[in-house]
Design a protein around this motif. Sequence first.
Motif, PDB file in Angstrom:
ATOM      1  N   HIS A   1       0.829  -1.200   0.000  1.00  0.00           N
ATOM      2  CA  HIS A   1       0.000   0.000   0.000  1.00  0.00           C
ATOM      3  C   HIS A   1       0.865   1.251   0.000  1.00  0.00           C
ATOM      4  O   HIS A   1       2.047   1.217   0.326  1.00  0.00           O
ATOM      5  CB  HIS A   1      -0.957   0.002   1.190  1.00  0.00           C
TER       6      HIS A   1
ATOM      7  N   LEU B   1       3.805   0.411  -7.439  1.00  0.00           N
ATOM      8  CA  LEU B   1       3.394  -0.819  -6.744  1.00  0.00           C
ATOM      9  C   LEU B   1       4.156  -2.047  -7.213  1.00  0.00           C
ATOM     10  O   LEU B   1       3.806  -3.175  -6.862  1.00  0.00           O
ATOM     11  CB  LEU B   1       1.895  -1.057  -6.963  1.00  0.00           C
TER      12      LEU B   1
ATOM     13  N   PHE C   1      -5.695  -2.642  -8.467  1.00  0.00           N
ATOM     14  CA  PHE C   1      -5.320  -1.635  -7.476  1.00  0.00           C
ATOM     15  C   PHE C   1      -6.411  -0.597  -7.353  1.00  0.00           C
ATOM     16  O   PHE C   1      -7.284  -0.459  -8.228  1.00  0.00           O
ATOM     17  CB  PHE C   1      -3.971  -0.974  -7.806  1.00  0.00           C
TER      18      PHE C   1
ATOM     19  N   ASP D   1      -9.699   3.226  -9.712  1.00  0.00           N
ATOM     20  CA  ASP D   1      -9.398   1.797  -9.654  1.00  0.00           C
ATOM     21  C   ASP D   1      -9.085   1.229 -11.028  1.00  0.00           C
ATOM     22  O   ASP D   1      -9.425   1.813 -12.055  1.00  0.00           O
ATOM     23  CB  ASP D   1     -10.515   1.005  -8.972  1.00  0.00           C
TER      24      ASP D   1
ATOM     25  N   GLY E   1      -3.439   4.259  -1.313  1.00  0.00           N
ATOM     26  CA  GLY E   1      -3.661   3.353  -2.434  1.00  0.00           C
ATOM     27  C   GLY E   1      -3.114   1.988  -2.081  1.00  0.00           C
ATOM     28  O   GLY E   1      -2.248   1.866  -1.215  1.00  0.00           O
TER      29      GLY E   1
ATOM     30  N   SER F   1      -5.674  -8.024   1.428  1.00  0.00           N
ATOM     31  CA  SER F   1      -5.671  -6.556   1.494  1.00  0.00           C
ATOM     32  C   SER F   1      -6.914  -6.079   2.252  1.00  0.00           C
ATOM     33  O   SER F   1      -7.820  -5.442   1.696  1.00  0.00           O
ATOM     34  CB  SER F   1      -5.620  -5.961   0.086  1.00  0.00           C
TER      35      SER F   1
ATOM     36  N   LEU G   1      -2.407  -2.345  -3.527  1.00  0.00           N
ATOM     37  CA  LEU G   1      -2.529  -3.478  -4.429  1.00  0.00           C
ATOM     38  C   LEU G   1      -3.574  -4.412  -3.837  1.00  0.00           C
ATOM     39  O   LEU G   1      -3.515  -4.749  -2.644  1.00  0.00           O
ATOM     40  CB  LEU G   1      -1.188  -4.203  -4.560  1.00  0.00           C
ATOM     41  N   ASN G   2      -4.500  -4.849  -4.636  1.00  0.00           N
ATOM     42  CA  ASN G   2      -5.563  -5.714  -4.136  1.00  0.00           C
ATOM     43  C   ASN G   2      -5.103  -7.165  -4.139  1.00  0.00           C
ATOM     44  O   ASN G   2      -4.737  -7.714  -5.173  1.00  0.00           O
ATOM     45  CB  ASN G   2      -6.808  -5.554  -5.009  1.00  0.00           C
TER      46      ASN G   2
END
Length: 264
Positions: A21, A92, A152, A236, A209, A216, A211-212
Amino acid sequence: MNLSVLQNFKPEHFKMDPFPHIHIPQVLPWSLYKDLEETYPEELMLKGKTRGFDTRRYQQKDFDYSRITALWKAFADYHTSKFFKDEAIKALQDGVKHHYGDKLYIKYARSNVGPRYSESKNTMKMEMQFVINAIDSEFIRTPHVDQERELFAFLFYFKKFDDKINDGGLDIYKKKTEGEWRKTRGREADLNDIERVYNVQYRQNTMVGFLNTVNSLHGVTPRKDPTSVRRYINIDCHVREKLFNSSPLNDIIKRHKFLWLNRV
């Protein structure tokens, strides 16, 4: 004019733990931020319908540019472009490589983007939304993970300058055990399986922000007697691949299989 929300990004703003993040305490030059804040389309949104958690979303596909300023249009256009996607992937990159492998990192770094709800066949699709959360403290987004095809997301806060309440930030969570966390409904986590690591405060000109990934886990800090709505911008990026299973059941096996199939 540099509109990017990553223009002040520095390596120390990125953290891998407990999930990849970024937290930037001052995103834009204050003069630019104030121009955007003063023309945030709150009145237009408050007339619309609410969604889950009593939230109002004004999606880019629905923008009426006769009622949204040229500056906001330029801002939205930039943050759904390949230029911004490239910035985000670079910021990221350590997280993308660690969680999804070099092969997908290279793929995403090279890919073009298209509007999220278009018929474009691009690998990656992006969207910007205006989002308003309710004043009511009962309607708060509980700890959860985002959709499985979201790569993201960036949440850029537009807290009102006369809003003096110090809550409503984003809580960052981690699993309490090495086992899988359980879900209660949808993509929401059982509170017994997770613990809060820290909080990103809801402040003007601040952004978080991430990274999914399947871990997360994030949610909104409960608000105590709020006097104003909670406002932010959501940016997104979605991809074709289902990056994980929103239910952690058997996720370890599936993740290893996923990484194996996408190895360099």
